[in-house]
Design a protein around this motif. Structure first.
Motif, mmCIF file in Angstrom:
data_model
loop_
_atom_site.group_PDB
_atom_site.id
_atom_site.type_symbol
_atom_site.label_atom_id
_atom_site.label_comp_id
_atom_site.label_asym_id
_atom_site.label_seq_id
_atom_site.Cartn_x
_atom_site.Cartn_y
_atom_site.Cartn_z
ATOM 1 N N GLN A 35 -8.033 2.448 -2.644
ATOM 2 C CA GLN A 35 -8.879 2.348 -1.488
ATOM 3 C C GLN A 35 -9.503 3.426 -0.703
ATOM 4 O OE1 GLN A 35 -5.644 0.064 0.684
ATOM 5 N NE2 GLN A 35 -6.471 -1.785 -0.093
ATOM 6 N N ARG A 57 0.940 -1.047 0.043
ATOM 7 C CA ARG A 57 0.075 0.119 -0.167
ATOM 8 C C ARG A 57 0.986 1.217 -0.024
ATOM 9 N NH1 ARG A 57 -3.812 0.547 4.630
ATOM 10 N NH2 ARG A 57 -1.854 -0.432 5.623
ATOM 11 N N TRP A 88 -3.611 3.657 -2.091
ATOM 12 C CA TRP A 88 -3.587 2.619 -3.318
ATOM 13 C C TRP A 88 -2.910 1.389 -3.038
ATOM 14 C CZ3 TRP A 88 -1.247 5.830 -7.730
ATOM 15 C CH2 TRP A 88 -1.985 6.929 -8.215
ATOM 16 N N LYS A 89 -3.424 0.378 -3.358
ATOM 17 C CA LYS A 89 -2.845 -0.949 -3.271
ATOM 18 C C LYS A 89 -2.330 -1.266 -4.584
ATOM 19 C CE LYS A 89 -3.145 -5.509 -1.312
ATOM 20 N NZ LYS A 89 -3.754 -6.111 -0.256
ATOM 21 N N GLU A 146 3.579 -1.905 6.838
ATOM 22 C CA GLU A 146 2.954 -3.184 6.903
ATOM 23 C C GLU A 146 3.276 -3.785 8.277
ATOM 24 O OE1 GLU A 146 0.035 -3.622 5.185
ATOM 25 O OE2 GLU A 146 0.442 -2.244 3.513
#
Length: 144
Positions: A41, A2, A82-83, A114
């Protein structure tokens, strides 16, 4: 992975100048492409810093400073989450973005941490807490 895609502010956005109908339509089309591709997202524009505050931390003391803030180049006018599969994919998508400002502008791309990035410090208990909080956030967003 991400990433946060950060639209930097400029003098017009900091003055509260709203985007034109043409730019809003172009951004709407671009956002549709991002959603269809499964990348976007979240994404929002931000009010100028004159409507914001900063909270400065110094030990246990907290000081609130009202906007506006002087350094426009350090301010944010909007963002996306964004992913993407790679930083290169994010770069490729940003290159397709309509210019978000009336003049020259900058968009910054930053990777979001993450759980695995924190290594052993992110214990199973902390991971469980994180998962629980994310589930609560998702439930609240669906309810609201």
């Amino acid at each position: 992975m991400r990433v946060m895609v950060i639209v930097k502010a400029d003098k017009q956005s900091e003055a509260g100048v709203m985007p034109s109908e043409e730019l809003l339509a172009a951004m709407g089309r671009y956002n549709e492409e991002l959603v269809k591709a499964g990348i976007m997202q979240a994404g929002e524009g931000l009010h100028p810093s004159s409507k914001g505050v900063r909270v400065h931390f110094s030990g246990s003391k907290r000081t609130v400073v009202d906007g506006p803030f002087a350094e426009t180049k350090e301010l944010i006018a909007g963002f996306w989450i964004w992913k993407v599969a790679s930083m290169q994919e994010a770069i490729d998508w940003v290159k397709r973005c309509p210019n978000p400002q009336m003049g020259d502008s900058d968009i910054e791309i930053r990777r979001i941490f993450e759980a695995e990035d924190f290594g052993e410090a992110f214990t199973p208990e902390l991971r469980e807490q994180e998962d629980r909080l994310r589930a609560q956030i998702e439930a609240q967003s669906k309810a609201g």
